[in-house]
Write a protein that holds these residues in place. Structure first.
Motif, mmCIF file in Angstrom:
data_model
loop_
_atom_site.group_PDB
_atom_site.id
_atom_site.type_symbol
_atom_site.label_atom_id
_atom_site.label_comp_id
_atom_site.label_asym_id
_atom_site.label_seq_id
_atom_site.Cartn_x
_atom_site.Cartn_y
_atom_site.Cartn_z
ATOM 1 N N PHE A 110 0.756 -1.083 0.029
ATOM 2 C CA PHE A 110 -0.085 0.149 -0.097
ATOM 3 C C PHE A 110 0.868 1.182 -0.079
ATOM 4 O O PHE A 110 1.849 1.420 0.950
ATOM 5 N N LEU A 111 0.554 2.229 -0.883
ATOM 6 C CA LEU A 111 1.219 3.519 -0.933
ATOM 7 C C LEU A 111 2.844 3.484 -1.280
ATOM 8 O O LEU A 111 3.500 4.373 -0.787
ATOM 9 N N LEU A 112 3.036 2.190 -1.731
ATOM 10 C CA LEU A 112 4.501 2.144 -2.180
ATOM 11 C C LEU A 112 5.236 3.113 -2.611
ATOM 12 O O LEU A 112 6.537 3.438 -2.470
ATOM 13 N N ASP A 113 4.797 3.703 -3.833
ATOM 14 C CA ASP A 113 5.511 4.828 -4.355
ATOM 15 C C ASP A 113 5.571 5.970 -3.416
ATOM 16 O O ASP A 113 6.918 6.663 -3.638
ATOM 17 N N HIS A 114 4.969 6.476 -2.309
ATOM 18 C CA HIS A 114 5.041 7.495 -1.602
ATOM 19 C C HIS A 114 6.389 7.185 -0.541
ATOM 20 O O HIS A 114 7.120 7.868 -0.240
ATOM 21 N N HIS A 115 6.254 5.796 -0.258
ATOM 22 C CA HIS A 115 7.212 5.364 0.625
ATOM 23 C C HIS A 115 8.796 5.319 -0.169
ATOM 24 O O HIS A 115 9.873 5.733 0.438
ATOM 25 N N ILE A 116 8.786 4.975 -1.204
ATOM 26 C CA ILE A 116 10.157 5.154 -2.132
ATOM 27 C C ILE A 116 10.483 6.446 -2.314
ATOM 28 O O ILE A 116 11.747 6.884 -2.162
ATOM 29 N N THR A 117 9.530 7.430 -2.498
ATOM 30 C CA THR A 117 10.005 8.778 -2.821
ATOM 31 C C THR A 117 10.507 9.385 -1.698
ATOM 32 O O THR A 117 11.355 10.025 -1.742
ATOM 33 N N ARG A 118 10.128 9.016 -0.215
ATOM 34 C CA ARG A 118 10.537 9.734 0.751
ATOM 35 C C ARG A 118 11.907 8.986 1.175
ATOM 36 O O ARG A 118 12.801 9.478 1.512
ATOM 37 N N LEU A 119 12.035 7.769 0.922
ATOM 38 C CA LEU A 119 13.406 7.178 1.035
ATOM 39 C C LEU A 119 14.385 7.524 0.045
ATOM 40 O O LEU A 119 15.500 8.106 0.503
ATOM 41 N N ASN A 144 23.727 11.677 1.433
ATOM 42 C CA ASN A 144 24.664 11.101 0.612
ATOM 43 C C ASN A 144 24.982 9.853 0.430
ATOM 44 O O ASN A 144 26.082 9.212 0.135
ATOM 45 N N ILE A 145 24.025 8.978 0.123
ATOM 46 C CA ILE A 145 23.957 7.503 -0.120
ATOM 47 C C ILE A 145 23.479 7.477 -1.381
ATOM 48 O O ILE A 145 22.562 7.848 -2.061
ATOM 49 N N GLU A 146 24.370 6.860 -2.461
ATOM 50 C CA GLU A 146 24.171 6.977 -3.790
ATOM 51 C C GLU A 146 23.505 5.572 -3.999
ATOM 52 O O GLU A 146 23.891 4.823 -4.656
ATOM 53 N N LYS A 147 22.240 5.800 -4.007
ATOM 54 C CA LYS A 147 21.204 4.695 -4.169
ATOM 55 C C LYS A 147 19.658 5.350 -4.479
ATOM 56 O O LYS A 147 19.447 5.975 -3.437
ATOM 57 N N GLN A 148 19.035 5.033 -5.112
ATOM 58 C CA GLN A 148 17.816 5.062 -5.601
ATOM 59 C C GLN A 148 16.913 4.100 -6.054
ATOM 60 O O GLN A 148 17.516 3.181 -6.601
ATOM 61 N N PHE A 149 15.737 3.968 -5.443
ATOM 62 C CA PHE A 149 14.912 2.788 -5.764
ATOM 63 C C PHE A 149 13.793 3.191 -6.728
ATOM 64 O O PHE A 149 13.287 4.239 -6.836
ATOM 65 N N THR A 150 13.242 2.243 -7.404
ATOM 66 C CA THR A 150 12.093 2.266 -8.227
ATOM 67 C C THR A 150 10.946 1.328 -7.804
ATOM 68 O O THR A 150 11.385 0.398 -6.952
ATOM 69 N N GLU A 171 11.748 -2.243 -8.799
ATOM 70 C CA GLU A 171 12.664 -2.802 -8.038
ATOM 71 C C GLU A 171 12.352 -3.507 -6.759
ATOM 72 O O GLU A 171 12.408 -4.722 -6.357
ATOM 73 N N VAL A 172 11.648 -2.478 -6.018
ATOM 74 C CA VAL A 172 11.237 -3.107 -4.743
ATOM 75 C C VAL A 172 10.226 -3.889 -4.648
ATOM 76 O O VAL A 172 9.950 -4.929 -4.066
ATOM 77 N N ASN A 173 9.254 -3.678 -5.721
ATOM 78 C CA ASN A 173 7.975 -4.781 -5.791
ATOM 79 C C ASN A 173 8.561 -6.310 -6.038
ATOM 80 O O ASN A 173 8.103 -7.175 -5.592
ATOM 81 N N ASN A 174 9.368 -6.378 -6.843
ATOM 82 C CA ASN A 174 9.941 -7.472 -7.357
ATOM 83 C C ASN A 174 10.774 -8.232 -6.104
ATOM 84 O O ASN A 174 10.754 -9.435 -5.874
ATOM 85 N N SER A 175 11.434 -7.159 -5.249
ATOM 86 C CA SER A 175 12.098 -8.094 -3.913
ATOM 87 C C SER A 175 11.123 -8.306 -2.919
ATOM 88 O O SER A 175 11.227 -9.219 -2.382
ATOM 89 N N LEU A 176 10.244 -7.677 -2.875
ATOM 90 C CA LEU A 176 9.233 -8.004 -1.892
ATOM 91 C C LEU A 176 8.440 -9.148 -2.234
ATOM 92 O O LEU A 176 8.150 -10.194 -1.562
#
Length: 282
Positions: free
Chosen positions: A42-51, A59-65, A68-73
């Motif tokens: 639920f509301l995964l897009d907003h959790h990813i955006t905040r993260l 300054n952590i060089e990582k961005q999620f889509t 990517e997250v849904n496949n891992s879940l």
């Protein structure tokens, strides 16, 4: 139980990270908690955006889509045989030397934890009490959902083990801030109130969902700086977070409240039920 560690599914007893991870040494890490309802995050897009926004700040060089997250879940949920779950997506800075680092973190550790939850049902009521411990100010310009959690842990110790109580922080200036693990709302007349982000609170995802839902119901929504007396004069009070959803308050500092019989919380709860299995965004 299995957890996700940097692309692999491992038994929780076998999961490990280096003691040189700056998430451990200096609290350089972020996390998101959310629910999966019948397989839907639920509301995964907003959790990813905040993260993602928080990772830039640290300054952590990582961005999620979402993909990517849904496949891992999906892989993690299948490994654990879960369709309804509590999820914690955790990103720590990764290995560095002992000492404060200025350079970007380029190899963060990504962990995802899943715990079984029952299907969503009735609202659970709580009592709200004002904490003696004040809300600490954010470490930076805004509050991140970071590993810096001592203020919350000490507040939880203050109220003890009771699961039917939520502690409410005040700011140093004695304005209402937020709960230990929640945002707070109250209704009076045709207006619903909640503390402003200027108090240093976390801009909860369920907070954002609730504010939009309130407006959809035709009520006014007002953010600001409020006192204990403002809340005590309310007709309904409730707190929100992504795991417990909408939580009606039955008592606030000795003042009886309608709890789950309140008209507004019933409408918001119904709106939540109609949305939680499908929405990716608010």
């Amino acid at each position: 139980m299995f957890i996700y560690v940097n692309g692999e599914i491992v038994k929780k007893e076998e999961a490990a990270i280096s003691p040189f991870d700056h998430g451990f040494l200096y609290g350089m890490g972020l996390f998101e908690t959310f629910r999966v309802y019948d397989g839907h995050p639920f509301l995964l897009d907003h959790h990813i955006t905040r993260l993602n926004e928080g990772l830039k700040v640290l300054n952590i060089e990582k961005q999620f889509t979402r993909e990517e997250v849904n496949n891992s879940l999906r892989v993690l949920l299948d490994a654990n045989g879960l369709e309804n779950a509590y999820i914690r997506l955790n990103v720590s800075a990764g290995i560095g030397e002992v000492g404060l680092q200025v350079e970007p973190y380029r190899e963060p550790n990504v962990l995802i934890f899943a715990k079984p939850l029952p299907k969503a049902g009735e609202m659970a009521e709580k009592r709200a009490v004002i904490l003696q411990l004040k809300r600490n100010t954010p470490e930076g310009l805004t509050r991140l959902k970071s590993h810096h959690y001592m203020n919350n842990l000490l507040a939880k110790r203050e109220i003890g083990r009771s699961t039917d109580v939520e502690g409410i922080f005040l700011t140093a200036e004695d304005y209402i801030a937020e709960g230990i693990v929640s945002n707070i709302f109250w209704k009076k007349g045709n207006t619903v109130y909640t503390p402003s982000l200027a108090t240093g609170i976390l801009n909860g995802i369920t907070r954002q969902f609730t504010m939009k839902a309130v407006k959809t119901l035709g009520l006014h929504m007002e953010e600001g700086l409020f006192s204990i007396e403002d809340v005590a004069a309310a007709e309904e009070i409730f707190v929100t977070n992504s795991i417990q959803e909408i939580v009606p308050i039955v008592e606030f500092e000795g003042h009886a409240m309608p709890g789950k019989s309140g008209e507004l919380v019933q409408k918001l709860h119904q709106h939540y039920r109609e949305s939680c299995n499908t929405l990716w965004s608010i």
